[in-house]
Design a protein around this motif. Structure first.
Motif, PDB file in Angstrom:
ATOM      1  N   ALA A   1    -104.504 -98.117 -18.983  1.00 18.07           N
ATOM      2  CA  ALA A   1    -103.592 -97.721 -17.906  1.00 18.07           C
ATOM      3  C   ALA A   1    -102.710 -98.879 -17.468  1.00 18.07           C
ATOM      4  CB  ALA A   1    -104.381 -97.174 -16.719  1.00 18.07           C
ATOM      5  N   THR A   2    -103.278-100.066 -17.409  1.00 18.97           N
ATOM      6  CA  THR A   2    -102.511-101.250 -17.002  1.00 18.97           C
ATOM      7  C   THR A   2    -101.460-101.604 -18.048  1.00 18.97           C
ATOM      8  OG1 THR A   2    -104.433-102.102 -15.822  1.00 18.97           O
ATOM      9  CG2 THR A   2    -102.690-103.664 -16.323  1.00 18.97           C
ATOM     10  N   LEU A   3    -101.850-101.570 -19.315  1.00 23.30           N
ATOM     11  CA  LEU A   3    -100.879-101.869 -20.370  1.00 23.30           C
ATOM     12  C   LEU A   3     -99.784-100.813 -20.436  1.00 23.30           C
ATOM     13  CD1 LEU A   3    -103.237-103.078 -23.240  1.00 23.30           C
ATOM     14  CD2 LEU A   3    -101.596-104.465 -21.961  1.00 23.30           C
ATOM     15  N   GLY A   4    -100.154 -99.574 -20.171  1.00 28.43           N
ATOM     16  CA  GLY A   4     -99.182 -98.490 -20.185  1.00 28.43           C
ATOM     17  C   GLY A   4     -98.151 -98.656 -19.111  1.00 28.43           C
TER      18      GLY A   4
ATOM     19  N   ALA B   1     -92.521 -95.080 -25.842  1.00 30.68           N
ATOM     20  CA  ALA B   1     -92.530 -93.625 -26.018  1.00 30.68           C
ATOM     21  C   ALA B   1     -93.819 -93.170 -26.686  1.00 30.68           C
ATOM     22  CB  ALA B   1     -91.321 -93.196 -26.844  1.00 30.68           C
ATOM     23  N   ALA B   2     -94.277 -93.920 -27.679  1.00 31.72           N
ATOM     24  CA  ALA B   2     -95.481 -93.547 -28.416  1.00 31.72           C
ATOM     25  C   ALA B   2     -96.751 -93.744 -27.599  1.00 31.72           C
ATOM     26  CB  ALA B   2     -95.563 -94.354 -29.714  1.00 31.72           C
ATOM     27  N   CYS B   3     -96.713 -94.613 -26.616  1.00 28.77           N
ATOM     28  CA  CYS B   3     -97.918 -94.950 -25.854  1.00 28.77           C
ATOM     29  C   CYS B   3     -97.857 -94.471 -24.407  1.00 28.77           C
ATOM     30  CB  CYS B   3     -98.137 -96.455 -25.879  1.00 28.77           C
ATOM     31  SG  CYS B   3     -98.370 -97.113 -27.524  1.00 28.77           S
ATOM     32  N   ALA B   4     -96.965 -93.541 -24.109  1.00 29.83           N
ATOM     33  CA  ALA B   4     -96.819 -93.054 -22.732  1.00 29.83           C
ATOM     34  C   ALA B   4     -98.101 -92.426 -22.209  1.00 29.83           C
ATOM     35  CB  ALA B   4     -95.674 -92.053 -22.657  1.00 29.83           C
TER      36      ALA B   4
ATOM     37  N   GLU C   1     -85.492-102.241 -29.439  1.00 33.09           N
ATOM     38  CA  GLU C   1     -85.713-100.981 -30.158  1.00 33.09           C
ATOM     39  C   GLU C   1     -87.192-100.736 -30.408  1.00 33.09           C
ATOM     40  OE1 GLU C   1     -83.525-100.028 -33.698  1.00 33.09           O
ATOM     41  OE2 GLU C   1     -81.730-100.994 -32.902  1.00 33.09           O
ATOM     42  N   GLU C   2     -87.891-101.761 -30.854  1.00 29.08           N
ATOM     43  CA  GLU C   2     -89.311-101.637 -31.142  1.00 29.08           C
ATOM     44  C   GLU C   2     -90.107-101.363 -29.870  1.00 29.08           C
ATOM     45  OE1 GLU C   2     -87.360-104.073 -32.292  1.00 29.08           O
ATOM     46  OE2 GLU C   2     -87.482-103.887 -34.475  1.00 29.08           O
TER      47      GLU C   2
END
Length: 68
Positions: free
Chosen positions: A65-68, A51-54, A44-45
């Motif tokens: 960009a890599t973490l995304g 969603a928050a970091c798209a 869930e987290e």
């Protein structure tokens, strides 16, 4: 009385909720959970973080960009 296991899960959930404002830190935390193979406890987290970091996927910063 909470077990050490339950307490640890609660602590990690608290950390994930605390870092919601910083996309890079949140995604780094998610990356660490995946590397430790414990991400399935925090689905869930992680979904909320994704969603928050798209927007990081389209960042000019390579690390974002890599973490995304």
């Amino acid at each position: 009385m909470k077990s050490i296991y339950q307490e640890g899960l609660t602590n990690v959930q608290t950390i994930l909720h605390r870092h919601r404002k910083s996309g890079r830190e949140m995604m780094a935390a998610v990356d660490n959970l995946k590397r430790l193979c414990i991400d399935h406890y925090f689905q869930e987290e992680i979904e909320g973080a994704m969603a928050a970091c798209a927007h990081l996927v389209h960042s000019n910063d390579l690390l974002d960009a890599t973490l995304g």
